[in-house]
Design a protein around this motif. Sequence first.
Motif, short mmCIF file in Angstrom:
data_model
loop_
_atom_site.label_atom_id
_atom_site.label_comp_id
_atom_site.label_asym_id
_atom_site.label_seq_id
_atom_site.Cartn_x
_atom_site.Cartn_y
_atom_site.Cartn_z
N LEU A 146 -1.43 9.24 5.05
CA LEU A 146 -2.57 8.43 4.49
C LEU A 146 -3.17 7.61 5.69
O LEU A 146 -2.45 6.88 6.26
N VAL A 147 -4.48 7.32 5.76
CA VAL A 147 -5.33 6.57 6.81
C VAL A 147 -6.08 5.72 5.88
O VAL A 147 -6.70 6.28 5.03
N ARG A 148 -6.48 4.47 6.46
CA ARG A 148 -7.50 3.51 5.82
C ARG A 148 -8.64 3.68 6.93
O ARG A 148 -8.61 3.47 7.98
N ILE A 149 -9.92 3.84 6.27
CA ILE A 149 -11.00 3.97 7.38
C ILE A 149 -11.88 2.78 6.85
O ILE A 149 -12.57 2.79 5.72
N ASP A 150 -12.06 1.70 7.49
CA ASP A 150 -13.10 0.46 7.30
C ASP A 150 -14.37 0.64 8.22
O ASP A 150 -14.36 0.86 9.08
N SER A 151 -15.36 0.57 7.37
CA SER A 151 -16.75 0.62 7.84
C SER A 151 -17.26 -0.77 8.00
O SER A 151 -16.78 -1.80 7.39
N PRO A 152 -18.41 -1.08 8.37
CA PRO A 152 -19.07 -2.39 8.03
C PRO A 152 -19.35 -2.98 6.63
O PRO A 152 -19.89 -3.91 6.38
N VAL A 153 -19.43 -1.81 5.77
CA VAL A 153 -19.59 -1.93 4.32
C VAL A 153 -18.76 -1.71 3.16
O VAL A 153 -18.93 -1.74 2.21
N GLY A 154 -17.67 -1.27 3.63
CA GLY A 154 -16.54 -0.94 3.04
C GLY A 154 -15.12 -0.05 3.62
O GLY A 154 -15.16 -0.03 4.94
N LYS A 195 -13.40 1.95 11.85
CA LYS A 195 -11.91 1.69 12.37
C LYS A 195 -11.01 2.40 11.60
O LYS A 195 -10.86 2.04 10.21
N VAL A 196 -10.21 3.01 12.12
CA VAL A 196 -9.04 3.89 11.68
C VAL A 196 -7.73 3.47 11.74
O VAL A 196 -7.38 3.35 12.88
N THR A 197 -7.02 3.16 10.50
CA THR A 197 -5.55 2.97 10.97
C THR A 197 -4.55 3.48 9.92
O THR A 197 -5.14 4.04 8.97
N LYS A 198 -3.39 3.53 10.31
CA LYS A 198 -2.23 3.92 9.01
C LYS A 198 -2.46 3.02 7.74
O LYS A 198 -2.60 1.93 7.81
N ALA A 199 -2.67 3.80 6.79
CA ALA A 199 -2.79 2.91 5.44
C ALA A 199 -1.51 2.07 5.07
O ALA A 199 -0.13 2.36 5.72
N GLY A 200 -1.87 0.96 4.73
CA GLY A 200 -0.91 -0.20 4.51
C GLY A 200 -0.34 -0.01 3.20
O GLY A 200 -0.48 1.02 2.39
N PRO A 201 0.79 -0.81 2.77
CA PRO A 201 1.55 -0.67 1.63
C PRO A 201 0.57 -1.00 0.32
O PRO A 201 0.95 -0.36 -0.89
N ASP A 202 -0.47 -1.61 0.35
CA ASP A 202 -1.45 -1.90 -0.71
C ASP A 202 -2.45 -0.66 -0.92
O ASP A 202 -3.29 -0.86 -1.94
N ASP A 203 -2.58 0.07 0.12
CA ASP A 203 -3.57 1.19 -0.08
C ASP A 203 -3.14 2.45 -0.81
O ASP A 203 -2.02 2.78 -0.87
#
Length: 879
Positions: free
Chosen positions: A723-731, A818-826
């Motif tokens: 799982l990865v988390r993708i953050d953009s300027p709007v969400g 920005k892409v990061t490894k998913a965190g515990p709450d994701d």
Amino acid sequence: MKLPSLKRRTFLQVGAGTGAAAATAPHLLHAMENDLGGKDIGPVTAVERRAVPTNCHVCNIQDGAIAYLENDRVVKLEGNPEHVSTRGRLCAKGNSGMWYSYDPDRILYPLKRVGARGEGKWKRITWDEALTELAGKLDAALKEDPNTIMLKYGRNRTGGSIDRFMKTLGSATVVNHTSVCESSKKVGMEPTWGPDIETPDFANAKYVLNFGSNVLEASYFHNPLSQRVTEGRIDNQMKIVTFDVRLSNTAGFSDEWIPVFPATDGAVALAIGHVILREDLQDSDFINNWTNVTVAELKAHYQQYTPEWASKISGVPVETIERIAREFATTKPATLFTYRGPAKHLYGSYNEKACMMLPIMTGNVEKKGGYCLPRGMGWPQPMPEPGKPAKDSYLSHPPDYPLAAHKVSHLVPFWIAEGKQKINVYFTYQDNPVYTNPGSMAVWGKLFKDEKLIPYLVSMSPFMGEETALADLILPDCPYLERWEPESMPNSLWPWLGIRQPVHKSLGESRENRVMLRDIIHKLDPDGARGMKQFWNFKDGEDYMRHHFDNVPGLKEAGGLNFLKQHGVWPIYGSLNPKTGKVSDKTGREIQAEYGLFQKELSAADMAGATVEKDGTITKGGKAIGVQRGGKNCVGFPTGNRLINVRVDQWAEYGFNPMPTFKRIPWHETMKDDELILSTFKLNVHKQSRTAAVKWLAEIAHSNPAWMNPETAARLGVKTGDLVRIDSPVGHLVTKAYVTEGIHPKVVSIPTGFGHWEYGRLATLKHKSAKGDASHGQDDPDLANVWWDDKGVHPNNIIPVVADPIGGSQGWYDTVVKVTKAGPDDRYGDSEGNWEKHVEAFKETMRYAYTGDLHRKMHPEMASWAGPESVKHPAGGGH
């Protein structure tokens, strides 16, 4: 033991068995082995199925099709072998088209909302109740201002009935979906050579440059054009070079895939042009005779666009740019194709223009194997026709985007929220911006839930899509296999006319769109006293089609609509050759296309009363009708001056560079090392929002992990499936990773068409109970056979709006993330967008409009431009 040798015919005869099956074997063999299409036999009943020709409408390519029916139920769809463009072939989407008719969650009756918007509570009502309520809303809106009645459509293949309806009401507030589709490609092409699309002659080309098009899988006209790409490769040993951020199916089929930094296609194309001109490899005669610039002017302009400059921006090596330039210019014939890759950016129109310059400067225009004008055909409209609305509409023609001829629909929610235009009644037809547009639910969902901004929302739809689920009134439209529509797509070098016709009876109480619109008008104007009914005096859809087709020259003599009902298409250019898969004429020779359309000579009647100017322009009645070249009066190109406009003077009027140029995305220049650019793409079995509920297609593809390069994945400590988390300027969103070499290291890419929260039980995987909603759904035991548990993640919530200030396109591929490894709450499937942040993005992109404060900064070369105050706005389109 040695097995006997079995040929296919022997095997069929042995397998035919005894009794009735054996008796039918010769008939079956004849149908299967000798007929290319038009016949089909039920494998159980051994009865010949009824065959009805039509034109597909799962996507926008309109392939010729044949529906086979048993007991008035479609059991199979195949290609129509008489159709010159698609030649008896359908793609997977077309083959599965019957599941639109038989969707278990299809809306079959008029529905009225009885709960809060989006709550999912509906009451089945009669058509008379629905039309009476709607007529009351329309009547009140008409008394206030006809432009407060809005209609936004997605796919409009109605042949003019949508526009007729809105003109009848006197409203100019008609908005399409083209700004999220291909508007900047269109606007890049139209002022340059006239049409908004090209038809590359792939089958006869020796060399193809492909910028950002996945023509073999998901691009415009992929079925007809992919056939020709394959022929060019096999028959012609054609070379294909693809510039793309991703190893698409087309890039994988190519001889070379060149990963390019997003939005820099135009820079590479300009550098290729620089090399061609620097080394004198251009077609000087074509440039000097058929464009509005000289070779000398072009060489002077292109001096600045060196391979070194482009390489630094795009990442493509200098030697690669130079080699490809020489190959393209010296291999004849050659052609080019683009689609969304270059166009869906902040300055996508510039990118498209830069790309199309390459076949222009090498003279590969309207030649066999070259870059050809589209071939289309038209049809008359029923008479009388309603006139134009009295006033223009801000939303249809926003004054900040005067060159965006195909509208800027993805900014509409923000303009409505700002109070730019009031809406009383909103119609939606074959559209789903709550899902398909940037901002998705965070933007369009918020708009439709606000009853002050949208007091009354009417959906004309057979399906409970994300937008329809927010409606006040649902009028059940017919899927494409149940309706009449005229058709002509410029998807081959042979023009054609076609129809969609009902291949089976409409289910439930659904009504095809043109009949539905007629019924609304008749409810508003039952006795004709308001002057509306006169434009809608037709008996049914077939009667309407006769107004289109029964008087088309040539078709009329062939039988008009009756001919089309029998064949599905006109003209019939020949028969499909089973040995070659190509169309042959009566002599057995492959049919040949006509080339050099711009060199056709004007007739004596055309020249009567015409004037030839000193520069060769032929004018008549105050308009250019051709150009004189080499002593011949030629028709030229379908532009205002009948030439290819390398210099687009209209662009300069608004402070844009009239010559081929490139503008880098400002926020791409300031990216941090740990940031990526988000792109999206389509798989060959899905199309925007409309295929996730088609069972055959959903089983093939139902999840959409994010593609990332191994270099990127290693930095993040991520492997495929994580799982990865993708953050953009709007969400942000949370999805799974797919690690592959087939993606640019600075790009993360997600397929679209997944992650529905509406559109029925299959699309949402709410299928554990197969029982349908009595108000609109049907029982379908096959839903119990759904074995997958992943519906994917929808990316559009986190994509901010961007608008090309020239063409109006959404910058789908401009978002820095920005892409990061998913965190515990994701959690997998999380997708959130923020309205306030989307508003900030909207305000930022408006700064790049020609009226915005960043326009001059982006165009220092236009320092002499007098500014927006000097521009005369069209009536009704001012601020």
